[in-house]
Write a protein that holds these residues in place. Structure first.
Motif, PDB file in Angstrom:
ATOM      1  N   ARG A  89       0.831  -1.215   0.000  1.00 29.12           N
ATOM      2  CA  ARG A  89       0.000   0.000   0.000  1.00 29.12           C
ATOM      3  C   ARG A  89       0.862   1.260   0.000  1.00 29.12           C
ATOM      4  O   ARG A  89       0.557   2.222  -0.696  1.00 29.12           O
ATOM      5  CB  ARG A  89      -0.938   0.003   1.211  1.00 29.12           C
ATOM      6  CG  ARG A  89      -2.058  -0.994   1.081  1.00 29.12           C
ATOM      7  CD  ARG A  89      -2.933  -0.960   2.320  1.00 29.12           C
ATOM      8  NE  ARG A  89      -3.985  -1.950   2.231  1.00 29.12           N
ATOM      9  CZ  ARG A  89      -5.240  -1.724   2.570  1.00 29.12           C
ATOM     10  NH1 ARG A  89      -5.599  -0.545   3.020  1.00 29.12           N
ATOM     11  NH2 ARG A  89      -6.131  -2.668   2.460  1.00 29.12           N
ATOM     12  N   VAL A  90       1.929   1.244   0.816  1.00 24.89           N
ATOM     13  CA  VAL A  90       2.825   2.405   0.850  1.00 24.89           C
ATOM     14  C   VAL A  90       3.507   2.563  -0.504  1.00 24.89           C
ATOM     15  O   VAL A  90       3.644   3.684  -1.018  1.00 24.89           O
ATOM     16  CB  VAL A  90       3.860   2.267   1.993  1.00 24.89           C
ATOM     17  CG1 VAL A  90       4.955   3.322   1.880  1.00 24.89           C
ATOM     18  CG2 VAL A  90       3.174   2.374   3.340  1.00 24.89           C
ATOM     19  N   ALA A  91       3.946   1.458  -1.097  1.00 27.16           N
ATOM     20  CA  ALA A  91       4.618   1.512  -2.397  1.00 27.16           C
ATOM     21  C   ALA A  91       3.683   2.045  -3.484  1.00 27.16           C
ATOM     22  O   ALA A  91       4.132   2.721  -4.417  1.00 27.16           O
ATOM     23  CB  ALA A  91       5.130   0.127  -2.783  1.00 27.16           C
ATOM     24  N   LEU A  92       2.400   1.761  -3.347  1.00 32.97           N
ATOM     25  CA  LEU A  92       1.438   2.240  -4.338  1.00 32.97           C
ATOM     26  C   LEU A  92       0.978   3.674  -4.057  1.00 32.97           C
ATOM     27  O   LEU A  92       0.162   4.212  -4.806  1.00 32.97           O
ATOM     28  CB  LEU A  92       0.227   1.301  -4.391  1.00 32.97           C
ATOM     29  CG  LEU A  92       0.522  -0.092  -4.951  1.00 32.97           C
ATOM     30  CD1 LEU A  92      -0.709  -0.981  -4.828  1.00 32.97           C
ATOM     31  CD2 LEU A  92       0.986  -0.012  -6.394  1.00 32.97           C
ATOM     32  N   GLY A  93       1.469   4.262  -2.960  1.00 32.94           N
ATOM     33  CA  GLY A  93       1.189   5.665  -2.701  1.00 32.94           C
ATOM     34  C   GLY A  93       0.053   5.933  -1.729  1.00 32.94           C
ATOM     35  O   GLY A  93      -0.403   7.076  -1.628  1.00 32.94           O
ATOM     36  N   ALA A  94      -0.387   4.929  -1.004  1.00 34.55           N
ATOM     37  CA  ALA A  94      -1.458   5.157  -0.027  1.00 34.55           C
ATOM     38  C   ALA A  94      -0.914   6.009   1.122  1.00 34.55           C
ATOM     39  O   ALA A  94       0.227   5.847   1.547  1.00 34.55           O
ATOM     40  CB  ALA A  94      -1.982   3.829   0.508  1.00 34.55           C
ATOM     41  N   GLY A  95      -1.739   6.884   1.620  1.00 33.34           N
ATOM     42  CA  GLY A  95      -1.338   7.731   2.744  1.00 33.34           C
ATOM     43  C   GLY A  95      -1.281   6.933   4.034  1.00 33.34           C
ATOM     44  O   GLY A  95      -1.986   5.943   4.205  1.00 33.34           O
ATOM     45  N   ARG A  96      -0.437   7.399   4.946  1.00 36.46           N
ATOM     46  CA  ARG A  96      -0.276   6.701   6.223  1.00 36.46           C
ATOM     47  C   ARG A  96      -1.599   6.644   6.995  1.00 36.46           C
ATOM     48  O   ARG A  96      -1.924   5.622   7.587  1.00 36.46           O
ATOM     49  CB  ARG A  96       0.790   7.380   7.063  1.00 36.46           C
ATOM     50  CG  ARG A  96       2.185   7.167   6.536  1.00 36.46           C
ATOM     51  CD  ARG A  96       3.207   7.799   7.478  1.00 36.46           C
ATOM     52  NE  ARG A  96       4.554   7.589   7.005  1.00 36.46           N
ATOM     53  CZ  ARG A  96       5.287   6.528   7.288  1.00 36.46           C
ATOM     54  NH1 ARG A  96       4.786   5.577   8.043  1.00 36.46           N
ATOM     55  NH2 ARG A  96       6.506   6.404   6.819  1.00 36.46           N
ATOM     56  N   ARG A  98      -4.611   6.648   5.877  1.00 40.33           N
ATOM     57  CA  ARG A  98      -5.528   5.693   5.245  1.00 40.33           C
ATOM     58  C   ARG A  98      -5.152   4.254   5.601  1.00 40.33           C
ATOM     59  O   ARG A  98      -6.031   3.412   5.833  1.00 40.33           O
ATOM     60  CB  ARG A  98      -5.508   5.917   3.740  1.00 40.33           C
ATOM     61  CG  ARG A  98      -6.539   5.093   3.027  1.00 40.33           C
ATOM     62  CD  ARG A  98      -6.579   5.439   1.551  1.00 40.33           C
ATOM     63  NE  ARG A  98      -7.626   4.693   0.939  1.00 40.33           N
ATOM     64  CZ  ARG A  98      -8.578   5.205   0.218  1.00 40.33           C
ATOM     65  NH1 ARG A  98      -8.606   6.491   0.008  1.00 40.33           N
ATOM     66  NH2 ARG A  98      -9.496   4.446  -0.316  1.00 40.33           N
ATOM     67  N   GLU A 178      10.754   0.306   5.158  1.00 40.40           N
ATOM     68  CA  GLU A 178      10.782   0.735   3.751  1.00 40.40           C
ATOM     69  C   GLU A 178       9.914  -0.205   2.915  1.00 40.40           C
ATOM     70  O   GLU A 178       9.884  -1.412   3.163  1.00 40.40           O
ATOM     71  CB  GLU A 178      12.222   0.714   3.220  1.00 40.40           C
ATOM     72  CG  GLU A 178      13.105   1.781   3.794  1.00 40.40           C
ATOM     73  CD  GLU A 178      12.653   3.165   3.398  1.00 40.40           C
ATOM     74  OE1 GLU A 178      12.259   3.378   2.233  1.00 40.40           O
ATOM     75  OE2 GLU A 178      12.670   4.053   4.271  1.00 40.40           O
ATOM     76  N   PRO A 179       9.201   0.332   1.914  1.00 42.19           N
ATOM     77  CA  PRO A 179       8.335  -0.524   1.098  1.00 42.19           C
ATOM     78  C   PRO A 179       9.069  -1.689   0.440  1.00 42.19           C
ATOM     79  O   PRO A 179       8.525  -2.787   0.349  1.00 42.19           O
ATOM     80  CB  PRO A 179       7.768   0.445   0.050  1.00 42.19           C
ATOM     81  CG  PRO A 179       7.851   1.778   0.694  1.00 42.19           C
ATOM     82  CD  PRO A 179       9.051   1.737   1.566  1.00 42.19           C
TER      83      PRO A 179
END
Length: 187
Positions: A89-96, A98, A178-179
């Motif tokens: 999710r972090v790698a795909l750009g989801a906000g913390r 969320r 890290e992602p």
């Protein structure tokens, strides 16, 4: 063994010889022993009850601690298993925020279901085993209703706090990874 209590205006020790004489007049085999003031007799019972209550409180506190430790470890393990998902999710750009709400929402839904089920079972047991049944909820004496609801509410609040903490700490750890490392982690 028969116990007898008498109320005296003066010192109870002065009544002992007269009581023994009266008992011997009624039945020579009847002996009065262990004459003592009522306060002394009750002190033994009070001390025994205090010891029993202390033991019950200690066992209850230990049970609470162990149940909270078990729930904490189970919830923490379940959330930490989602490290890979959080990394994706972090790698795909989801906000913390969320990610945190998604993880907490899923976990807290299960927790809330368990807390509601436990509270409902507790309420059913109390109503079933009380002689008054639901009448106590309609009485003017709110002390009984507060006692019935207050203790479990405090326990359930503590359980919710422990479970929320068990979800938040692994989520924070997973968010700090890290992602790329999270993607390499075994899921």
């Amino acid at each position: 063994s028969v116990g007898m209590m008498t109320h005296t205006a003066g010192d109870p020790a002065t009544l002992a010889p007269r009581g023994r004489a009266l008992a011997a007049a009624v039945d020579p085999a009847l002996q009065l022993r262990d004459l003592r003031p009522l306060e002394a007799a009750l002190a033994v019972d009070v001390q025994l009850m205090a010891t029993i209550i202390g033991f019950v409180v200690l066992v209850g506190a230990l049970a609470l601690l162990l149940s909270n430790a078990g729930i904490y470890s189970a919830m923490s393990f379940a959330v930490s298993r989602r490290t890979r998902e959080i990394g994706v999710r972090v790698a795909l750009g989801a906000g913390r925020w969320r990610i945190v709400t998604a993880v907490l929402g899923h976990s807290l839904a299960r927790i809330a279901l368990g807390v509601l089920a436990g509270g409902g079972v507790h309420l059913l047991i109390v109503v079933f085993f009380s002689g008054e049944g639901l009448v106590m909820w309609q009485s003017d004496d709110m002390g009984a209703a507060t006692e019935v609801v207050g203790s479990p509410a405090a326990y359930l609040t503590a359980m919710l706090a422990v479970c929320a903490l068990a979800c938040i700490l692994p989520t924070r750890r997973a968010l700090s990874v890290e992602p790329t490392e999270a993607l390499r982690a075994e899921g």
